[in-house]
Motif scaffolding. Structure first.
Motif, PDB file in Angstrom:
ATOM      1  N   GLY A  11      47.508  32.499  53.942  1.00  0.00           N
ATOM      2  CA  GLY A  11      46.994  34.161  54.255  1.00  0.00           C
ATOM      3  C   GLY A  11      46.509  35.476  53.188  1.00  0.00           C
ATOM      4  N   ARG A  12      46.162  34.062  52.032  1.00  0.00           N
ATOM      5  CA  ARG A  12      45.993  35.447  51.143  1.00  0.00           C
ATOM      6  C   ARG A  12      44.346  34.472  50.342  1.00  0.00           C
ATOM      7  NH1 ARG A  12      49.540  39.567  49.487  1.00  0.00           N
ATOM      8  NH2 ARG A  12      51.161  38.853  50.364  1.00  0.00           N
ATOM      9  N   ASP A  13      43.654  35.436  50.035  1.00  0.00           N
ATOM     10  CA  ASP A  13      42.412  35.345  48.872  1.00  0.00           C
ATOM     11  C   ASP A  13      43.076  34.493  47.537  1.00  0.00           C
ATOM     12  OD1 ASP A  13      40.388  35.205  47.268  1.00  0.00           O
ATOM     13  OD2 ASP A  13      39.593  36.773  47.180  1.00  0.00           O
ATOM     14  N   LEU A  14      42.969  32.427  47.818  1.00  0.00           N
ATOM     15  CA  LEU A  14      43.316  31.826  47.164  1.00  0.00           C
ATOM     16  C   LEU A  14      42.466  31.852  46.360  1.00  0.00           C
ATOM     17  CD1 LEU A  14      45.640  29.763  47.410  1.00  0.00           C
ATOM     18  CD2 LEU A  14      43.406  27.965  47.961  1.00  0.00           C
ATOM     19  N   LYS A  15      41.210  31.990  45.718  1.00  0.00           N
ATOM     20  CA  LYS A  15      41.044  32.085  44.517  1.00  0.00           C
ATOM     21  C   LYS A  15      41.412  32.552  43.504  1.00  0.00           C
ATOM     22  CE  LYS A  15      36.249  29.968  45.833  1.00  0.00           C
ATOM     23  NZ  LYS A  15      34.733  29.988  45.569  1.00  0.00           N
ATOM     24  N   GLN A  16      41.211  34.377  44.538  1.00  0.00           N
ATOM     25  CA  GLN A  16      41.784  35.287  43.550  1.00  0.00           C
ATOM     26  C   GLN A  16      42.982  35.688  43.203  1.00  0.00           C
ATOM     27  OE1 GLN A  16      42.690  39.722  45.297  1.00  0.00           O
ATOM     28  NE2 GLN A  16      40.826  40.761  43.924  1.00  0.00           N
ATOM     29  N   VAL A  20      44.620  35.196  39.019  1.00  0.00           N
ATOM     30  CA  VAL A  20      45.686  35.732  38.896  1.00  0.00           C
ATOM     31  C   VAL A  20      47.538  34.988  37.531  1.00  0.00           C
ATOM     32  CG1 VAL A  20      47.477  38.187  39.220  1.00  0.00           C
ATOM     33  CG2 VAL A  20      44.894  37.879  39.746  1.00  0.00           C
ATOM     34  N   GLY A  21      47.224  34.235  39.109  1.00  0.00           N
ATOM     35  CA  GLY A  21      48.104  32.908  38.650  1.00  0.00           C
ATOM     36  C   GLY A  21      48.205  32.542  37.263  1.00  0.00           C
ATOM     37  N   VAL A  22      47.489  31.795  37.177  1.00  0.00           N
ATOM     38  CA  VAL A  22      47.146  31.610  35.882  1.00  0.00           C
ATOM     39  C   VAL A  22      46.908  32.411  34.632  1.00  0.00           C
ATOM     40  CG1 VAL A  22      45.159  30.590  33.943  1.00  0.00           C
ATOM     41  CG2 VAL A  22      45.194  29.809  36.379  1.00  0.00           C
ATOM     42  N   SER A  23      46.448  33.908  34.943  1.00  0.00           N
ATOM     43  CA  SER A  23      46.554  34.496  33.466  1.00  0.00           C
ATOM     44  C   SER A  23      47.635  34.781  33.618  1.00  0.00           C
ATOM     45  CB  SER A  23      45.821  35.796  34.383  1.00  0.00           C
ATOM     46  OG  SER A  23      44.308  36.513  34.465  1.00  0.00           O
ATOM     47  N   ASP A 249      53.206  44.264  51.778  1.00  0.00           N
ATOM     48  CA  ASP A 249      52.924  43.829  50.598  1.00  0.00           C
ATOM     49  C   ASP A 249      53.692  45.460  49.337  1.00  0.00           C
ATOM     50  OD1 ASP A 249      51.735  41.859  49.957  1.00  0.00           O
ATOM     51  OD2 ASP A 249      50.213  42.639  50.536  1.00  0.00           O
ATOM     52  N   MET A 250      54.678  44.809  48.361  1.00  0.00           N
ATOM     53  CA  MET A 250      55.337  45.679  47.793  1.00  0.00           C
ATOM     54  C   MET A 250      54.102  46.913  47.106  1.00  0.00           C
ATOM     55  SD  MET A 250      58.660  45.817  47.584  1.00  0.00           S
ATOM     56  CE  MET A 250      60.589  45.023  48.341  1.00  0.00           C
ATOM     57  N   SER A 251      53.225  46.482  46.911  1.00  0.00           N
ATOM     58  CA  SER A 251      52.354  47.391  46.230  1.00  0.00           C
ATOM     59  C   SER A 251      50.866  46.189  46.101  1.00  0.00           C
ATOM     60  CB  SER A 251      52.630  47.568  45.107  1.00  0.00           C
ATOM     61  OG  SER A 251      52.561  47.072  44.038  1.00  0.00           O
ATOM     62  N   ALA A 252      50.107  46.553  44.836  1.00  0.00           N
ATOM     63  CA  ALA A 252      48.193  46.153  44.985  1.00  0.00           C
ATOM     64  C   ALA A 252      48.592  45.894  43.235  1.00  0.00           C
ATOM     65  CB  ALA A 252      47.437  47.031  45.481  1.00  0.00           C
ATOM     66  N   MET A 253      49.317  45.767  43.579  1.00  0.00           N
ATOM     67  CA  MET A 253      49.826  45.180  41.599  1.00  0.00           C
ATOM     68  C   MET A 253      48.978  44.295  40.719  1.00  0.00           C
ATOM     69  SD  MET A 253      52.143  46.749  38.950  1.00  0.00           S
ATOM     70  CE  MET A 253      53.161  47.908  40.052  1.00  0.00           C
ATOM     71  N   LEU A 254      49.410  43.668  41.450  1.00  0.00           N
ATOM     72  CA  LEU A 254      48.500  41.813  41.422  1.00  0.00           C
ATOM     73  C   LEU A 254      47.926  41.517  42.516  1.00  0.00           C
ATOM     74  CD1 LEU A 254      52.065  40.237  40.381  1.00  0.00           C
ATOM     75  CD2 LEU A 254      50.156  41.423  39.248  1.00  0.00           C
ATOM     76  N   PRO A 255      46.504  41.419  42.197  1.00  0.00           N
ATOM     77  CA  PRO A 255      45.730  41.052  43.439  1.00  0.00           C
ATOM     78  C   PRO A 255      45.966  40.017  43.846  1.00  0.00           C
ATOM     79  CG  PRO A 255      43.796  42.099  41.567  1.00  0.00           C
ATOM     80  CD  PRO A 255      45.829  42.262  41.115  1.00  0.00           C
ATOM     81  N   GLY A 256      46.074  39.319  44.927  1.00  0.00           N
ATOM     82  CA  GLY A 256      45.777  38.358  45.916  1.00  0.00           C
ATOM     83  C   GLY A 256      47.548  37.477  45.335  1.00  0.00           C
ATOM     84  N   HIS A 257      48.600  38.157  45.783  1.00  0.00           N
ATOM     85  CA  HIS A 257      49.785  38.187  45.168  1.00  0.00           C
ATOM     86  C   HIS A 257      50.823  39.441  45.524  1.00  0.00           C
ATOM     87  CE1 HIS A 257      50.084  34.304  42.366  1.00  0.00           C
ATOM     88  NE2 HIS A 257      48.963  34.862  42.433  1.00  0.00           N
TER      89      HIS A 257
END
Length: 281
Positions: A11-16, A20-23, A249-257
């Motif tokens: 359902g999302r861009d997994l790589k992105q 972001v998750g690692v960051s 989504d609540m916003s687009a603040m975190l790409p992929g999340h």
């Protein structure tokens, strides 16, 4: 040999999302082990951004809330918990609710009756509870101390259990998810995914509590199960929140999340149960 195919899409861009998750994970580790006293500012920043984000979505849909009260009140709750613990947290919460009640009452002046007062007050108290109140318990994890336990290990325990819950739920849900938990609220959340979260979350809880905190395995299992249940319910609460507002989504603040709250929805309530269980140690 036939390969097992996923039953559902991510359902999302997994790589992105992974990048972001690692960051974010690296930022958390810096705040714990590198930046002196970095955990409280990190939590306070996350609470501020999440509150701003949620208020913006509510304002777009006609809710009338004093943003300054939500933002300043939320910060007061977090920072008062640093010197005064739960007493400071409760004091900040009560003061924020009072300001919200009185401010909303006279939002249009003394000569104009407030409209939708009960609706807006209810959602205002919900936001104060949902974000800064629960978030303060995450901040207070840095204050838990025990002889022989290195600083930051309580926070690391919490974060690893959250990650394990997310990963277990994601893999089991994508690969095997066929039975929705609450289709009217979140059609994609399945019992299989919940089971995966319980298994991996419990394993992470037992390992971290015994290896990092010197606790017993059953406390780790209790932590893992409680965290997963709260994280799952927190996920469903945010799903219903977005469903009622008609947003993805609540916003687009975190790409992929998505937004900050799309990342914190399960972490915030699970921080409370983590603080409670680990305080017993």
């Amino acid at each position: 040999m036939e390969h097992i195919r996923p039953k559902n899409s991510a359902g999302r861009d997994l790589k992105q999302a992974i990048a972001v998750g690692v960051s974010l994970g690296a930022l958390v580790l810096l705040a714990i082990f590198v930046i002196p006293f970095g955990w409280y500012p990190l939590v306070a920043t996350a609470v501020f951004l999440a509150t701003w984000e949620v208020h913006a979505r509510l304002k777009e849909h006609g809710y009338v809330l004093q943003r300054i009260v939500l933002l300043i009140g939320g910060q007061a709750m977090v920072w008062l918990s640093l010197p005064f613990g739960t007493n400071g947290l409760v004091s900040g919460f009560v003061a924020s609710v009072l300001l919200l009640m009185f401010g909303r009452l006279f939002h249009h002046g003394r000569n104009t009756a407030p409209q939708n007062y009960l609706r807006d007050m209810s959602i205002g108290i919900f936001v104060l509870t949902w974000i800064p109140l629960f978030g303060s318990f995450a901040a207070m994890l840095s204050q838990l101390e025990q002889e022989g336990v290195r600083y930051g290990m309580y926070i690391v325990t919490f974060m690893l259990c959250v990650v394990a819950s997310d990963v277990g739920g994601y893999i089991a849900g994508v690969m095997f998810g066929t039975h929705p938990m609450a289709p009217a609220v979140s059609p994609k959340k399945s019992w299989e995914g919940f089971g995966g979260s319980i298994v991996l979350g419990s394993i992470a809880g037992m390992l971290t509590v015994t290896l990092f905190l010197g606790g017993t395995w059953w406390i780790g299992m209790l932590l893992g199960v409680g965290l997963v249940i709260c994280a799952t319910l927190g996920d469903l609460v945010e799903s219903q929140f977005k469903r009622e507002l008609g947003i993805k989504d609540m916003s687009a603040m975190l790409p992929g999340h998505g937004g900050i709250m799309d990342r914190l929805d399960g972490m915030l309530p699970s921080a409370m149960v983590t603080w409670l269980v680990l305080s017993l140690i």
